[in-house]
Design an enzyme around this catalytic site. Structure first.
Site, short mmCIF file in Angstrom:
data_model
loop_
_atom_site.label_atom_id
_atom_site.label_comp_id
_atom_site.label_asym_id
_atom_site.label_seq_id
_atom_site.Cartn_x
_atom_site.Cartn_y
_atom_site.Cartn_z
N ASN A 199 15.86 6.22 -2.05
CA ASN A 199 17.27 6.38 -1.70
C ASN A 199 17.99 5.10 -2.09
O ASN A 199 17.59 4.01 -1.67
CB ASN A 199 17.43 6.63 -0.19
CG ASN A 199 16.79 7.94 0.24
OD1 ASN A 199 16.85 8.94 -0.48
ND2 ASN A 199 16.17 7.95 1.41
N HIS A 201 12.34 0.37 -1.17
CA HIS A 201 11.07 0.99 -0.78
C HIS A 201 10.95 2.37 -1.42
O HIS A 201 11.96 3.04 -1.64
CB HIS A 201 10.94 1.11 0.74
CG HIS A 201 12.13 1.76 1.39
ND1 HIS A 201 13.33 1.09 1.59
CD2 HIS A 201 12.33 3.01 1.85
CE1 HIS A 201 14.20 1.91 2.17
NE2 HIS A 201 13.63 3.09 2.32
P1 5GP Z 1 15.77 4.87 3.89
O1 5GP Z 1 16.60 5.77 4.77
O2 5GP Z 1 16.35 3.48 3.84
O3 5GP Z 1 15.50 5.44 2.53
O4 5GP Z 1 14.36 4.79 4.57
C1 5GP Z 1 14.06 3.90 5.60
C2 5GP Z 1 12.84 4.47 6.30
O5 5GP Z 1 12.27 3.43 7.06
C3 5GP Z 1 13.17 5.62 7.25
O6 5GP Z 1 12.43 6.77 6.85
C4 5GP Z 1 12.76 5.08 8.61
O7 5GP Z 1 12.16 6.07 9.43
C5 5GP Z 1 11.78 3.97 8.26
N1 5GP Z 1 11.77 2.86 9.20
C6 5GP Z 1 12.84 2.19 9.71
N2 5GP Z 1 12.45 1.20 10.52
C7 5GP Z 1 11.08 1.24 10.53
C8 5GP Z 1 10.09 0.44 11.20
O8 5GP Z 1 10.36 -0.50 11.95
N3 5GP Z 1 8.79 0.76 10.97
C9 5GP Z 1 8.43 1.78 10.11
N4 5GP Z 1 7.11 2.01 9.95
N5 5GP Z 1 9.34 2.54 9.47
C10 5GP Z 1 10.66 2.27 9.68
#
Ligand code: 5GP
Length: 115
Positions: A86, A99
């Protein structure tokens, strides 16, 4: 800028089960999984988002893809997995540290790219 939650995990300031790591990246389980297998491949270098990467990150970006493949193999899902990035809030990015999402263990429809 403050360290991202992922930098804090990389630095062991926040707890997380690191399921893979090498000199350039780590992989962890997503805290809110959207599929039976939902892993995050995170570069140690804190690039905020894919569109901030530059030519100097060429090898790193390739490395992340190969790490995703290795992590999929380690998780036993190498035959069917999806990788998603994303880029930007408008695309659903919530953590501004690049990521790769690796999703597997469910049937993905051909036409639906979201998760
Ligand atoms: P994005 O929405 O930025 O593409 O994805 C971020 C991802 O990181 C989300 O799916 C969310 O659930 C995950 N995430 C956010 N904070 C943490 C955390 O502290 N630990 C882990 N393992 N995942 C996290």
């Amino acid at each position: 800028m403050a360290d991202s939650v992922f930098t804090r995990i990389i630095n062991r300031e926040l707890p997380s089960e690191i399921i893979y790591e090498d000199e350039h990246c780590i992989a962890i389980r997503d805290i809110a999984p959207k599929a039976p297998v939902h892993l995050l491949i995170i570069p140690r270098k804190p690039i905020a988002k894919l569109s901030d990467a530059s030519g100097e990150d060429l090898a790193l970006l390739g490395h992340l893809m190969l790490a995703a493949s290795a992590v999929a193999r380690q998780a036993g899902v190498e035959d069917a997995f999806r990788v998603i990035v994303n880029n930007g809030a408008g695309a659903g990015q919530t953590v501004f540290h690049l990521h790769l999402h690796l999703l597997a263990g469910k049937q993905f429809s051909e036409s639906q790219l979201g998760f």
